[in-house]
Design a protein around this motif. Structure first.
Motif, PDB file in Angstrom:
ATOM      1  N   LYS A   1      -0.698  19.291  -9.578  1.00 29.74           N
ATOM      2  CA  LYS A   1       0.037  18.145 -10.110  1.00 29.74           C
ATOM      3  C   LYS A   1       1.546  18.380 -10.172  1.00 29.74           C
ATOM      4  O   LYS A   1       2.269  17.572 -10.753  1.00 29.74           O
ATOM      5  CB  LYS A   1      -0.474  17.799 -11.517  1.00 29.74           C
ATOM      6  CG  LYS A   1      -1.962  17.479 -11.581  1.00 29.74           C
ATOM      7  CD  LYS A   1      -2.315  16.261 -10.744  1.00 29.74           C
ATOM      8  CE  LYS A   1      -3.793  15.931 -10.846  1.00 29.74           C
ATOM      9  NZ  LYS A   1      -4.168  14.780  -9.989  1.00 29.74           N
ATOM     10  N   GLY A   2       2.012  19.463  -9.578  1.00 34.68           N
ATOM     11  CA  GLY A   2       3.449  19.706  -9.544  1.00 34.68           C
ATOM     12  C   GLY A   2       3.879  20.878 -10.415  1.00 34.68           C
ATOM     13  O   GLY A   2       3.079  21.484 -11.131  1.00 34.68           O
ATOM     14  N   HIS A   3       5.157  21.194 -10.316  1.00 35.37           N
ATOM     15  CA  HIS A   3       5.749  22.282 -11.094  1.00 35.37           C
ATOM     16  C   HIS A   3       6.280  21.768 -12.435  1.00 35.37           C
ATOM     17  O   HIS A   3       6.618  20.585 -12.581  1.00 35.37           O
ATOM     18  CB  HIS A   3       6.912  22.919 -10.323  1.00 35.37           C
ATOM     19  CG  HIS A   3       6.477  23.930  -9.310  1.00 35.37           C
ATOM     20  ND1 HIS A   3       6.034  23.590  -8.060  1.00 35.37           N
ATOM     21  CD2 HIS A   3       6.420  25.296  -9.374  1.00 35.37           C
ATOM     22  CE1 HIS A   3       5.722  24.680  -7.382  1.00 35.37           C
ATOM     23  NE2 HIS A   3       5.938  25.730  -8.153  1.00 35.37           N
ATOM     24  N   VAL A   4       6.387  22.679 -13.375  1.00 38.25           N
ATOM     25  CA  VAL A   4       6.989  22.386 -14.669  1.00 38.25           C
ATOM     26  C   VAL A   4       7.880  23.567 -15.031  1.00 38.25           C
ATOM     27  O   VAL A   4       7.569  24.724 -14.725  1.00 38.25           O
ATOM     28  CB  VAL A   4       5.904  22.143 -15.753  1.00 38.25           C
ATOM     29  CG1 VAL A   4       5.000  23.358 -15.914  1.00 38.25           C
ATOM     30  CG2 VAL A   4       6.529  21.745 -17.073  1.00 38.25           C
ATOM     31  N   ALA A   5       9.025  23.294 -15.642  1.00 34.95           N
ATOM     32  CA  ALA A   5       9.981  24.340 -16.002  1.00 34.95           C
ATOM     33  C   ALA A   5       9.503  25.114 -17.222  1.00 34.95           C
ATOM     34  O   ALA A   5       8.875  24.552 -18.133  1.00 34.95           O
ATOM     35  CB  ALA A   5      11.351  23.732 -16.280  1.00 34.95           C
ATOM     36  N   LEU A   6       9.817  26.405 -17.257  1.00 33.87           N
ATOM     37  CA  LEU A   6       9.417  27.252 -18.370  1.00 33.87           C
ATOM     38  C   LEU A   6       9.955  26.714 -19.691  1.00 33.87           C
ATOM     39  O   LEU A   6       9.248  26.696 -20.707  1.00 33.87           O
ATOM     40  CB  LEU A   6       9.927  28.682 -18.132  1.00 33.87           C
ATOM     41  CG  LEU A   6       9.584  29.724 -19.193  1.00 33.87           C
ATOM     42  CD1 LEU A   6       8.079  29.937 -19.281  1.00 33.87           C
ATOM     43  CD2 LEU A   6      10.270  31.053 -18.872  1.00 33.87           C
ATOM     44  N   GLU A   7      11.196  26.258 -19.691  1.00 31.52           N
ATOM     45  CA  GLU A   7      11.816  25.756 -20.919  1.00 31.52           C
ATOM     46  C   GLU A   7      11.049  24.561 -21.501  1.00 31.52           C
ATOM     47  O   GLU A   7      11.051  24.350 -22.717  1.00 31.52           O
ATOM     48  CB  GLU A   7      13.274  25.364 -20.649  1.00 31.52           C
ATOM     49  CG  GLU A   7      14.193  26.522 -20.317  1.00 31.52           C
ATOM     50  CD  GLU A   7      14.040  27.009 -18.874  1.00 31.52           C
ATOM     51  OE1 GLU A   7      13.298  26.355 -18.084  1.00 31.52           O
ATOM     52  OE2 GLU A   7      14.646  28.029 -18.536  1.00 31.52           O
ATOM     53  N   ASP A   8      10.418  23.807 -20.636  1.00 32.73           N
ATOM     54  CA  ASP A   8       9.709  22.599 -21.090  1.00 32.73           C
ATOM     55  C   ASP A   8       8.330  22.903 -21.661  1.00 32.73           C
ATOM     56  O   ASP A   8       7.650  22.004 -22.156  1.00 32.73           O
ATOM     57  CB  ASP A   8       9.570  21.610 -19.934  1.00 32.73           C
ATOM     58  CG  ASP A   8      10.916  21.097 -19.450  1.00 32.73           C
ATOM     59  OD1 ASP A   8      11.874  21.100 -20.239  1.00 32.73           O
ATOM     60  OD2 ASP A   8      11.013  20.699 -18.263  1.00 32.73           O
ATOM     61  N   LEU A   9       7.904  24.177 -21.561  1.00 35.67           N
ATOM     62  CA  LEU A   9       6.578  24.544 -22.030  1.00 35.67           C
ATOM     63  C   LEU A   9       6.574  25.191 -23.403  1.00 35.67           C
ATOM     64  O   LEU A   9       5.526  25.398 -23.982  1.00 35.67           O
ATOM     65  CB  LEU A   9       5.927  25.504 -21.024  1.00 35.67           C
ATOM     66  CG  LEU A   9       5.609  24.899 -19.657  1.00 35.67           C
ATOM     67  CD1 LEU A   9       5.200  26.001 -18.679  1.00 35.67           C
ATOM     68  CD2 LEU A   9       4.528  23.849 -19.771  1.00 35.67           C
ATOM     69  N   ARG A  10       7.765  25.497 -23.918  1.00 32.31           N
ATOM     70  CA  ARG A  10       7.842  26.193 -25.202  1.00 32.31           C
ATOM     71  C   ARG A  10       7.093  25.438 -26.305  1.00 32.31           C
ATOM     72  O   ARG A  10       6.401  26.025 -27.134  1.00 32.31           O
ATOM     73  CB  ARG A  10       9.304  26.398 -25.595  1.00 32.31           C
ATOM     74  CG  ARG A  10       9.516  27.400 -26.720  1.00 32.31           C
ATOM     75  CD  ARG A  10      10.880  27.221 -27.376  1.00 32.31           C
ATOM     76  NE  ARG A  10      11.938  27.166 -26.396  1.00 32.31           N
ATOM     77  CZ  ARG A  10      12.799  28.151 -26.165  1.00 32.31           C
ATOM     78  NH1 ARG A  10      12.680  29.282 -26.817  1.00 32.31           N
ATOM     79  NH2 ARG A  10      13.780  28.005 -25.279  1.00 32.31           N
ATOM     80  N   SER A  11       7.240  24.115 -26.313  1.00 30.14           N
ATOM     81  CA  SER A  11       6.623  23.320 -27.373  1.00 30.14           C
ATOM     82  C   SER A  11       5.108  23.292 -27.286  1.00 30.14           C
ATOM     83  O   SER A  11       4.433  22.931 -28.255  1.00 30.14           O
ATOM     84  CB  SER A  11       7.167  21.900 -27.329  1.00 30.14           C
ATOM     85  OG  SER A  11       6.830  21.265 -26.099  1.00 30.14           O
ATOM     86  N   ARG A  12       4.544  23.666 -26.141  1.00 29.44           N
ATOM     87  CA  ARG A  12       3.086  23.660 -25.972  1.00 29.44           C
ATOM     88  C   ARG A  12       2.438  24.935 -26.468  1.00 29.44           C
ATOM     89  O   ARG A  12       1.214  24.995 -26.634  1.00 29.44           O
ATOM     90  CB  ARG A  12       2.709  23.465 -24.500  1.00 29.44           C
ATOM     91  CG  ARG A  12       2.800  22.028 -24.020  1.00 29.44           C
ATOM     92  CD  ARG A  12       2.190  21.886 -22.636  1.00 29.44           C
ATOM     93  NE  ARG A  12       0.820  22.385 -22.569  1.00 29.44           N
ATOM     94  CZ  ARG A  12       0.146  22.521 -21.433  1.00 29.44           C
ATOM     95  NH1 ARG A  12       0.712  22.208 -20.288  1.00 29.44           N
ATOM     96  NH2 ARG A  12      -1.095  22.974 -21.439  1.00 29.44           N
ATOM     97  N   LEU A  13       3.222  25.975 -26.681  1.00 27.26           N
ATOM     98  CA  LEU A  13       2.663  27.268 -27.050  1.00 27.26           C
ATOM     99  C   LEU A  13       2.119  27.234 -28.470  1.00 27.26           C
ATOM    100  O   LEU A  13       2.802  26.823 -29.407  1.00 27.26           O
ATOM    101  CB  LEU A  13       3.737  28.344 -26.935  1.00 27.26           C
ATOM    102  CG  LEU A  13       3.273  29.801 -27.016  1.00 27.26           C
ATOM    103  CD1 LEU A  13       2.354  30.125 -25.842  1.00 27.26           C
ATOM    104  CD2 LEU A  13       4.479  30.745 -26.977  1.00 27.26           C
ATOM    105  N   ALA A  14       0.870  27.659 -28.630  1.00 28.80           N
ATOM    106  CA  ALA A  14       0.239  27.671 -29.954  1.00 28.80           C
ATOM    107  C   ALA A  14       0.944  28.659 -30.864  1.00 28.80           C
ATOM    108  O   ALA A  14       1.427  29.707 -30.419  1.00 28.80           O
ATOM    109  CB  ALA A  14      -1.239  28.017 -29.826  1.00 28.80           C
ATOM    110  N   ALA A  15       0.982  28.371 -32.132  1.00 34.03           N
ATOM    111  CA  ALA A  15       1.629  29.251 -33.109  1.00 34.03           C
ATOM    112  C   ALA A  15       0.830  30.537 -33.223  1.00 34.03           C
ATOM    113  O   ALA A  15      -0.372  30.558 -33.132  1.00 34.03           O
ATOM    114  CB  ALA A  15       1.701  28.560 -34.454  1.00 34.03           C
TER     115      ALA A  15
END
Length: 231
Positions: free
Chosen positions: A217-231
């Motif tokens: 489904k395409g690439h995503v930037a590392l910076e845009d994934l920070r909010s998805r990381l579980a605590a």
């Protein structure tokens, strides 16, 4: 969002996880990790700062090729890239993955280390000689293991074959392990290199136009994934 595979370039062993995702047809995205990737940010996903990493839908980051590949195979068991826990086939798959991840993979370690020894030619040549010897030994062992197998774990392709093609290419990269000396391995590599999933993975790494036969489904930037990381 779909699971995201963090893959490394150049020549990353994460290559095999891309191949497996393509074979499975699962929806997924990719995140490209290079030498210029901010290390502190990447460490939030994997403290050892190595690829592959699979960021799951729940924000959990799964690391290590063997664990990621087994996880992926279990998601789509009907594709038979893995086997049910407790079966002889599952044991053989684990055995093969362990061999690839230790003996075969580590045989190349002196060759990779030699790149850091440009200012010390005697040590560099010693490492290259050691690497050539280890790689030759590993290829000889694997050639014997494949004597009665069409694929690495029997008569069907599995995640072991996906992982293998990502590291087997290192022999060509380093100019070691003459292919004609290992006809079974050479034939297996040639078959895999002609596979659409492997062709796709090469194109992705080299940033060429790539046509997915799976669920990319395409690439995503590392910076845009920070909010998805579980605590």
């Amino acid at each position: 969002m779909e699971p995201v595979l963090f893959y490394g370039v150049p020549q990353g062993c994460s290559f095999g996880s891309i191949v497996a995702l393509e074979w499975l047809g699962l929806p997924y995205r990719l995140c490209r990790i290079t030498h210029d990737t901010p290390k502190d940010l990447f460490a939030q996903f994997n403290p050892v700062r190595q690829t592959p990493v699979l960021l799951l839908e729940n924000g959990t980051a799964l690391t290590e090729s063997a664990a990621i590949l087994q996880h992926l195979a279990n998601r789509v068991p009907e594709r038979r890239l893995g086997f049910a826990q407790g079966t002889p086939e599952h044991d053989r798959l684990n055995e093969t993955l362990a061999y690839l991840n230790t003996t075969f993979f580590s045989a190349f370690a002196p060759l990779w280390a030699s790149y850091d020894m440009e200012k010390n030619p005697p040590v560099q040549e010693m490492l290259r000689a050691m690497g050539r010897e280890k790689v030759a030994k590993a290829h000889k062992e694997l050639e014997a293991m494949m004597a009665r197998r069409e694929w690495l774990v029997g008569n069907t392709r599995t995640i072991a074959d996906a992982y293998f093609i990502g590291i087997a290419r290192w022999a060509t990269f380093h100019g070691v392990a003459e292919p004609r000396a290992y006809p079974r391995i050479h034939a297996h590599i040639q078959r895999l290199e002609a596979d659409p999933a492997v062709i796709f993975a090469h194109a992705i790494e080299e940033e060429r136009p790539a046509t997915s036969s799976g669920g990319f489904k395409g690439h995503v930037a590392l910076e845009d994934l920070r909010s998805r990381l579980a605590a």
